[in-house]
Scaffold this motif. Sequence first.
Motif, mmCIF file in Angstrom:
data_model
loop_
_atom_site.group_PDB
_atom_site.id
_atom_site.type_symbol
_atom_site.label_atom_id
_atom_site.label_comp_id
_atom_site.label_asym_id
_atom_site.label_seq_id
_atom_site.Cartn_x
_atom_site.Cartn_y
_atom_site.Cartn_z
ATOM 1 N N LYS A 77 0.839 -1.193 0.000
ATOM 2 C CA LYS A 77 0.000 0.000 0.000
ATOM 3 C C LYS A 77 0.866 1.232 0.000
ATOM 4 O O LYS A 77 2.010 1.179 0.464
ATOM 5 C CB LYS A 77 -0.729 0.063 1.354
ATOM 6 C CG LYS A 77 -2.153 -0.287 1.376
ATOM 7 C CD LYS A 77 -2.676 -0.013 2.772
ATOM 8 C CE LYS A 77 -3.906 -0.842 3.005
ATOM 9 N NZ LYS A 77 -4.323 -0.793 4.394
ATOM 10 N N VAL A 78 0.288 2.325 -0.464
ATOM 11 C CA VAL A 78 0.956 3.622 -0.289
ATOM 12 C C VAL A 78 -0.045 4.573 0.351
ATOM 13 O O VAL A 78 -1.203 4.643 -0.070
ATOM 14 C CB VAL A 78 1.438 4.182 -1.650
ATOM 15 C CG1 VAL A 78 1.835 5.652 -1.532
ATOM 16 C CG2 VAL A 78 2.628 3.378 -2.150
ATOM 17 N N ILE A 79 0.380 5.253 1.389
ATOM 18 C CA ILE A 79 -0.436 6.302 1.999
ATOM 19 C C ILE A 79 0.282 7.616 1.711
ATOM 20 O O ILE A 79 1.504 7.700 1.889
ATOM 21 C CB ILE A 79 -0.570 6.098 3.526
ATOM 22 C CG1 ILE A 79 -1.289 4.780 3.803
ATOM 23 C CG2 ILE A 79 -1.294 7.270 4.172
ATOM 24 C CD1 ILE A 79 -1.299 4.376 5.269
ATOM 25 N N TYR A 80 -0.452 8.617 1.219
ATOM 26 C CA TYR A 80 0.259 9.854 0.891
ATOM 27 C C TYR A 80 -0.525 11.091 1.285
ATOM 28 O O TYR A 80 -1.750 11.058 1.410
ATOM 29 C CB TYR A 80 0.629 9.883 -0.596
ATOM 30 C CG TYR A 80 -0.518 10.212 -1.527
ATOM 31 C CD1 TYR A 80 -1.436 9.249 -1.921
ATOM 32 C CD2 TYR A 80 -0.686 11.503 -2.036
ATOM 33 C CE1 TYR A 80 -2.474 9.541 -2.774
ATOM 34 C CE2 TYR A 80 -1.722 11.814 -2.901
ATOM 35 C CZ TYR A 80 -2.611 10.833 -3.267
ATOM 36 O OH TYR A 80 -3.640 11.130 -4.105
ATOM 37 N N VAL A 81 0.247 12.160 1.493
ATOM 38 C CA VAL A 81 -0.339 13.485 1.712
ATOM 39 C C VAL A 81 0.249 14.391 0.648
ATOM 40 O O VAL A 81 1.466 14.496 0.513
ATOM 41 C CB VAL A 81 0.015 14.037 3.116
ATOM 42 C CG1 VAL A 81 -0.513 15.463 3.277
ATOM 43 C CG2 VAL A 81 -0.533 13.127 4.209
ATOM 44 N N GLU A 82 -0.650 14.994 -0.131
ATOM 45 C CA GLU A 82 -0.223 15.921 -1.200
ATOM 46 C C GLU A 82 -0.703 17.304 -0.776
ATOM 47 O O GLU A 82 -1.892 17.517 -0.572
ATOM 48 C CB GLU A 82 -0.880 15.451 -2.512
ATOM 49 C CG GLU A 82 -1.003 16.469 -3.610
ATOM 50 C CD GLU A 82 0.317 16.807 -4.265
ATOM 51 O OE1 GLU A 82 1.070 15.884 -4.597
ATOM 52 O OE2 GLU A 82 0.591 18.017 -4.425
ATOM 53 N N ASP A 83 0.239 18.225 -0.615
ATOM 54 C CA ASP A 83 -0.167 19.548 -0.131
ATOM 55 C C ASP A 83 0.874 20.574 -0.570
ATOM 56 O O ASP A 83 2.078 20.340 -0.408
ATOM 57 C CB ASP A 83 -0.251 19.517 1.400
ATOM 58 C CG ASP A 83 -1.027 20.695 1.942
ATOM 59 O OD1 ASP A 83 -0.638 21.838 1.670
ATOM 60 O OD2 ASP A 83 -2.036 20.459 2.644
ATOM 61 N N SER A 84 0.388 21.703 -1.095
ATOM 62 C CA SER A 84 1.343 22.717 -1.588
ATOM 63 C C SER A 84 2.189 23.293 -0.450
ATOM 64 O O SER A 84 3.282 23.801 -0.686
ATOM 65 C CB SER A 84 0.613 23.833 -2.323
ATOM 66 O OG SER A 84 -0.301 24.420 -1.440
ATOM 67 N N ARG A 85 1.680 23.189 0.795
ATOM 68 C CA ARG A 85 2.484 23.694 1.921
ATOM 69 C C ARG A 85 3.713 22.809 2.165
ATOM 70 O O ARG A 85 4.598 23.158 2.929
ATOM 71 C CB ARG A 85 1.634 23.768 3.193
ATOM 72 C CG ARG A 85 0.693 24.973 3.187
ATOM 73 C CD ARG A 85 -0.338 24.880 4.260
ATOM 74 N NE ARG A 85 -1.248 23.764 4.021
ATOM 75 C CZ ARG A 85 -2.282 23.451 4.795
ATOM 76 N NH1 ARG A 85 -2.506 24.141 5.887
ATOM 77 N NH2 ARG A 85 -3.073 22.442 4.501
ATOM 78 N N LEU A 86 3.729 21.648 1.500
ATOM 79 C CA LEU A 86 4.893 20.757 1.632
ATOM 80 C C LEU A 86 5.844 20.906 0.434
ATOM 81 O O LEU A 86 6.683 20.065 0.191
ATOM 82 C CB LEU A 86 4.424 19.308 1.731
ATOM 83 C CG LEU A 86 3.564 18.975 2.958
ATOM 84 C CD1 LEU A 86 2.880 17.628 2.785
ATOM 85 C CD2 LEU A 86 4.394 18.980 4.229
ATOM 86 N N SER A 87 5.688 22.003 -0.312
ATOM 87 C CA SER A 87 6.538 22.148 -1.509
ATOM 88 C C SER A 87 7.983 22.456 -1.127
ATOM 89 O O SER A 87 8.903 22.153 -1.870
ATOM 90 C CB SER A 87 5.989 23.218 -2.444
ATOM 91 O OG SER A 87 5.958 24.445 -1.759
ATOM 92 N N ILE A 88 8.165 23.085 0.029
ATOM 93 C CA ILE A 88 9.531 23.335 0.506
ATOM 94 C C ILE A 88 9.745 22.498 1.753
ATOM 95 O O ILE A 88 8.899 22.496 2.661
ATOM 96 C CB ILE A 88 9.729 24.826 0.822
ATOM 97 C CG1 ILE A 88 9.668 25.615 -0.479
ATOM 98 C CG2 ILE A 88 11.050 25.079 1.539
ATOM 99 C CD1 ILE A 88 9.541 27.087 -0.288
#
Length: 347
Positions: A77-88
């Motif tokens: 499985k893959v669990i992910y969080v995609e968020d522009s605040r994590l760009s840096i």
Amino acid sequence: MSSTAICPEWDPINKDEWRGVWVFIETLEGEVNEASLQLLNPGRVIADKINTELVGVIVGHNVKQMLKEPIYYGADKVIYVEDSRLSIYTPEIFAETLIALIRRYKPEILLAAGTLRGREMIPYVANVLKAGITADCTDFDVDVKTRDLIMIRPPFGATLLAHIRAPNRRPQISTVRPNVFRLPERDPSRRGEIIEERVDIPEPRIKLISSQDIRVEEIPIEKAEIIISGGRGIGSPEGFKMLEELAGLLNGVVAGSRKAVDAGWISHERQVGQTGKSVKASLYVAVGISGAAQHLFGIREAMTVVAVNNDPEAPIFENADYGIVADYREAIPALIEEINKRRSKAR
Ligand SMILES: Cc1cc2nc3c(=O)[nH]c(=O)nc-3n(C[C@H](O)[C@H](O)[C@H](O)COP(=O)(O)OP(=O)(O)OC[C@H]3O[C@@H](n4cnc5c(N)ncnc54)[C@H](O)[C@@H]3O)c2cc1C
């Protein structure tokens, strides 16, 4: 002594609530970090032994095109969080995002690569979760009955291996140095579940004011195919120039022993060994290096080792495929001359 005795404020945990083996998968500029994928190798073995699932965890921005990679390399499985605040990348925000996921899913084991990022943010995660951490592991086993992870690493300054458990804490957290485990076989036909999660990402206390790219002139030593490595026997920074010339001719890079780093002849990021990096070069030339156990630790995965040393009794010769007993100031120019001669003949 139990961990509750050391830290009486830690609440007891119910181990049965914690299940699953997680591997934190680092991504950078659209690529999955290879050192993280390597951990799916021991992760798979551990998960199978305790009959649980192996999960790759990705947090970042623009990560969607990379989500299948951990599955191709063995994750269920893959669990992910995609968020522009994590760009840096800032350690606090990445760590807090991972902590939120851990609190939600309660994995019993978390493995992360001992990269710059892993070494920075995973101790933060371990501290907030009051879980403890075993850094720089080189191997694992698992007690199937108690589901305790046995985290194996060389203790400082000894050739023994320490077997460390955290029987009263969950998750059991380890960082692993890059290149200790081989990358599992990539199988693009593997299928697995991909789960998107959202978490409240806190306002960072660290603000990035500006950033500057540092030009990396050479390939990192852990990725190099050919390495010319110098030790205390080189004697001076000028001696390293000779090694650079040979490395340049062979399309290789220069590295060094800890003594060469301590002397300031080469930077720490080019140190090979237990407190440096592990390399997997096809050709490793050890020049003026005695062959201490802590150095040899870093070249276990090197394919062909050539030693140049003026002491025929130097232990490096016992660990080399080819040995040249000579003063390097004669041997290295002779090698350079021979290579140049053969190349000009071939032209
Ligand atoms: C906890 C711990 C962690 C450590 N981690 C690391 C690590 O990550 N990496 C690491 O490398 N070490 C590490 N060390 C240090 C390690 O124990 C050794 O001290 C170190 O590797 C020795 O470096 P060296 O071989 O360059 O120097 P030396 O042991 O001094 O060897 C120099 C060699 O050069 C040869 N020589 C001298 N002159 C010439 C010449 N003109 N031509 C050819 N040969 C010559 C000598 O015969 C000798 O064999 C660690 C030690 C500890 C305690």
